[in-house]
Design a protein around this motif. Structure first.
Motif, short mmCIF file in Angstrom:
data_model
loop_
_atom_site.label_atom_id
_atom_site.label_comp_id
_atom_site.label_asym_id
_atom_site.label_seq_id
_atom_site.Cartn_x
_atom_site.Cartn_y
_atom_site.Cartn_z
N LYS A 26 47.84 -6.34 30.16
CA LYS A 26 46.86 -6.46 31.24
C LYS A 26 45.52 -7.02 30.78
N ASP A 27 45.37 -7.25 29.46
CA ASP A 27 44.13 -7.83 28.95
C ASP A 27 43.98 -9.28 29.41
N GLY A 80 71.05 -5.77 22.62
CA GLY A 80 69.87 -4.91 22.73
C GLY A 80 68.60 -5.65 22.34
N HIS A 81 68.68 -6.44 21.28
CA HIS A 81 67.50 -7.19 20.85
C HIS A 81 67.07 -8.19 21.93
N LEU A 83 67.44 -7.75 25.02
CA LEU A 83 66.79 -6.98 26.08
C LEU A 83 65.37 -6.57 25.71
N TYR A 84 65.14 -6.13 24.46
CA TYR A 84 63.76 -5.78 24.07
C TYR A 84 62.84 -6.99 24.28
N SER A 87 62.18 -7.93 27.92
CA SER A 87 61.21 -6.98 28.47
C SER A 87 59.80 -7.34 28.03
N GLU A 90 58.65 -10.21 30.03
CA GLU A 90 58.40 -9.85 31.43
C GLU A 90 57.00 -9.27 31.63
N ARG A 96 62.99 -11.72 34.83
CA ARG A 96 64.22 -11.91 34.06
C ARG A 96 65.04 -13.07 34.63
N GLU A 97 65.07 -13.14 35.97
CA GLU A 97 65.88 -14.17 36.62
C GLU A 97 65.33 -15.57 36.32
N ARG A 156 61.12 -2.89 15.95
CA ARG A 156 62.40 -2.23 16.21
C ARG A 156 63.57 -3.14 15.77
N ARG B 44 70.73 4.09 19.94
CA ARG B 44 72.00 3.82 19.23
C ARG B 44 72.02 4.40 17.82
N PRO B 64 42.00 -3.03 32.18
CA PRO B 64 41.13 -3.26 31.03
C PRO B 64 39.72 -3.69 31.42
#
Lengths: 318, 94
Positions: A26-27, A80-81, A83-84, A87, A90, A96-97, A156, B44, B64
């Motif tokens: 949000k910055d 999974g990676h 997806l991270y 996100s 996004e 995503r679309e 991660r 996982r 912010p």
């Protein structure tokens, strides 16, 4: 906002980055910072997702249950990676679309390495050892990047990636300690994957148009050439342990500079594959597009079911 | 596609005694699917013993741009910290 106000905000922003402060979604950020991050993070996500394809092809043909569970877990990690990273992108205001759309229409790129085929079991070893090895070097450099959500996703991912490289190396180690045919298979995989792996670090610094800006924004901490050199220096001794030969006659230790000298990369091949003329570009895109299109009815049905359940709940409560 | 799956935020308690912490987000049609996907995506490797999911649209976040009026007033209230008070060195257990 007036031009002067924007200039002022830009100056504050640059100071924050210089002080190693993290930028959160949000910055305020310059539009170019937002767009560059959307481009890089989404392409990184696409690479994870397309990267599942060459390996997924071998899950049913893994030579033992031990190898099969490991490969399944690795491919699941890559989903999974992806997806991270989607996100993280996004949070910058792209859906995503829209990102899928960019991938499917060819507007967004993914790592060219996945446009090469995995034709033998040894390729699964080489992908883990070299491709994941190169990816880790790129990704460790990104754990400290300025955009908070991207940096957190990278931390991660890096934690999970090291098993990927080790499982690949173990596959090759087993082949190299096996029959002469098995060792030849490992050598053949190294011959085919070595040069494309070096290309994963991108064009030479002199030909990399985004490097300077990306270094300034700490979206990149080291240049393409620095990372490539680091990869070569750490990988050569690993090949020696396997007892197989890196397919570069010019590769030799430079005792003055304390690093390996290496031969010229075939940049024509690199640009051909980037432009869509690699061995598997069409196959990979067809697989992604048909998965998306053939899955549409499932996504719609799941959404319709959820809405129906919600209505029932509301009706019961009233 | 008719309608896109909504976005959910995932919070994971890594072990009992610790709070739930924001881990990331994902898309799912409903809370149950969000929980199942969160389990597959974020736990996982034994990262958690409990998961919360909440649809992202239900979260209200501060802006912010308001950070000045929200957080700066605390900076000059140093009397809220124990070190503000000058006491003799021989005083113990305080």
């Amino acid at each position: 906002m007036s031009e002067k106000e924007v200039k002022n905000l830009e100056a504050i922003f640059e100071t924050r980055i210089a002080r190693d402060e993290k930028i959160e979604p949000k910055d305020w950020m310059p539009e170019k910072y937002r767009q560059t991050h959307i481009r890089q993070i989404s392409q990184h996500a696409h690479s994870e997702v397309v990267g599942m394809l060459p390996e997924g092809n071998w899950i049913t043909r893994a030579p033992s249950l031990r190898r099969k569970v490991a490969l399944l877990a690795k491919v699941q990690d890559e989903g999974g990676h992806g997806l991270y990273l989607y996100s993280a992108a996004e949070t910058l205001g792209i859906s995503r679309e829209e990102m899928y759309e960019q991938l499917h229409t060819g507007k967004a790129k993914y790592s060219s390495i996945f446009n090469y085929p995995a034709i033998t079991w040894a390729d699964i070893g080489a992908i883990g050892w070299l491709v994941d090895g190169a990816a880790i070097i790129n990704q460790v450099a990104l754990c400290n990047t300025s955009f908070g959500p991207y940096a957190r996703a990278m931390v991660r991912i890096c934690k999970e990636e090291s098993f990927h490289q080790r499982q690949g190396y173990e596959i090759l180690l087993t082949l190299c300690n096996g029959t002469p045919e098995q060792k030849a298979m490992a050598q053949d995989a190294l011959n085919r994957w070595w040069w494309p792996s070096l290309m994963m670090f991108g064009p030479r610094d002199a030909e990399s148009p985004h490097t300077e800006q990306s270094m300034k924004w700490k979206l990149k901490r080291k240049t393409n050439d620095e990372l490539r050199q680091q990869f070569i220096d750490q990988t050569v001794p690993q090949a020696e342990i396997l007892g197989i030969t890196i397919p570069d006659p010019d590769l030799k230790w430079n005792d003055t500079l304390k690093k390996y000298d290496f031969g010229e990369i075939d940049w024509d091949e690199f640009w051909q594959v980037v432009k869509g003329h690699g061995p598997c570009n069409k196959e990979r895109m067809n697989a992604r597009v048909s998965a998306w299109e053939n899955g549409a009815w499932v996504r719609d049905a799941a959404m319709a079911y959820a809405e129906k359940q919600e209505k029932k709940k509301v009706a019961k409560a009233s | 596609m008719k309608k896109n799956w909504p976005l959910w935020e995932v919070f994971v308690r890594s072990k009992n005694g610790l709070e739930h912490r924001h881990f990331g987000s994902l898309h799912a049609t409903d809370a149950e699917m969000a929980l199942e996907n969160a389990r597959d995506v974020y736990t996982r490797r034994n990262e958690g013993v409990s998961i919360w999911v909440v649809e992202s649209k239900h979260i209200t976040a501060s802006n912010p741009q308001d950070n000045g009026e929200l957080f700066e007033p605390a900076q000059d209230k140093i009397y809220r910290h124990p070190t503000f008070y000058e006491l003799p060195d021989e005083l113990k257990h305080m």
